[in-house]
Design an enzyme around this catalytic site. Sequence first.
Site, PDB file in Angstrom:
ATOM      1  N   ASP A 135       0.824  -1.200   0.000  1.00  0.00           N
ATOM      2  CA  ASP A 135       0.000   0.000   0.000  1.00  0.00           C
ATOM      3  C   ASP A 135       0.860   1.253   0.000  1.00  0.00           C
ATOM      4  OD1 ASP A 135       0.556  -1.105   2.754  1.00  0.00           O
ATOM      5  OD2 ASP A 135      -0.172   0.882   3.337  1.00  0.00           O
ATOM      6  N   ASN A 159       6.747   0.886   6.942  1.00  0.00           N
ATOM      7  CA  ASN A 159       7.561   0.037   7.824  1.00  0.00           C
ATOM      8  C   ASN A 159       7.896  -1.321   7.220  1.00  0.00           C
ATOM      9  OD1 ASN A 159       7.719   1.963   9.861  1.00  0.00           O
ATOM     10  ND2 ASN A 159       5.834   1.281  10.835  1.00  0.00           N
TER      11      ASN A 159
END
Length: 239
Positions: free
Chosen positions: A91, A112
């Site tokens: 995403d 992350n």
Amino acid sequence: MLVFAGLGNPGAKYADNRHNVGFMAADAIARRHSFSPWSKKFQGLISEGTLGGEKIVLIKPQTFMNLSGQSVGEALRFYKLELSALTVFYDEIDLAEGKLRIKTGGGAGGHNGIRSIDGHVGNAYRRVRIGVGHPGVKEMVQHHVLGDFAKADREWLDPLLDAIADNAAMIVKGDESGFMNKAALAVQGKAAPEPDKPAPKQAPKQQSHIRQARPQQAPAKLPETGPMAAMLKKLFGKD
């Protein structure tokens, strides 16, 4: 052999999160091309199949997003693959909903999962960035990506996932621009439109050089007394 990694968080509570669109892409590819059933390996779930004549290992890390690099790195080392063999689907909040872009290398952009993979194996791999939109303020980003896709989002999300699955072999063949074009066509008119830009101001209409050259004349003053004034009053019915 190539490795396609879809990123997300394991568990039913995260299944429909925007952050899990990488898992969704991997699932769509596996279904469309009749890959093997998912099995546990490399701290993740893997499924094997063929795209464009090339063996593909799909992997969904089960380490939670922040530790995705552990799983992906283990798979690459096991198969003794270079980074060029890795494609990661994930995403991207810096892309509008329904937009899709591919690039190789670059920074993590605050993601992350990508930061973890970069830390474990380096950054010279292909990234398929799937736009989920930005909430508008930094403080809302975590809530946004860990929130579920809305029902209305399925209007662009389902066609986009179908396009990713249908055209995944184009990635294998290196036709990245063609792949992005197919994805764009699939969601055309279905994703949220880009914000409207104000129409450019038009310059004032220019007078012709003839009018510009003529001095502006004051309207002629009508006579108030005398024979002409009497005639005009009679003509227009003025007393």
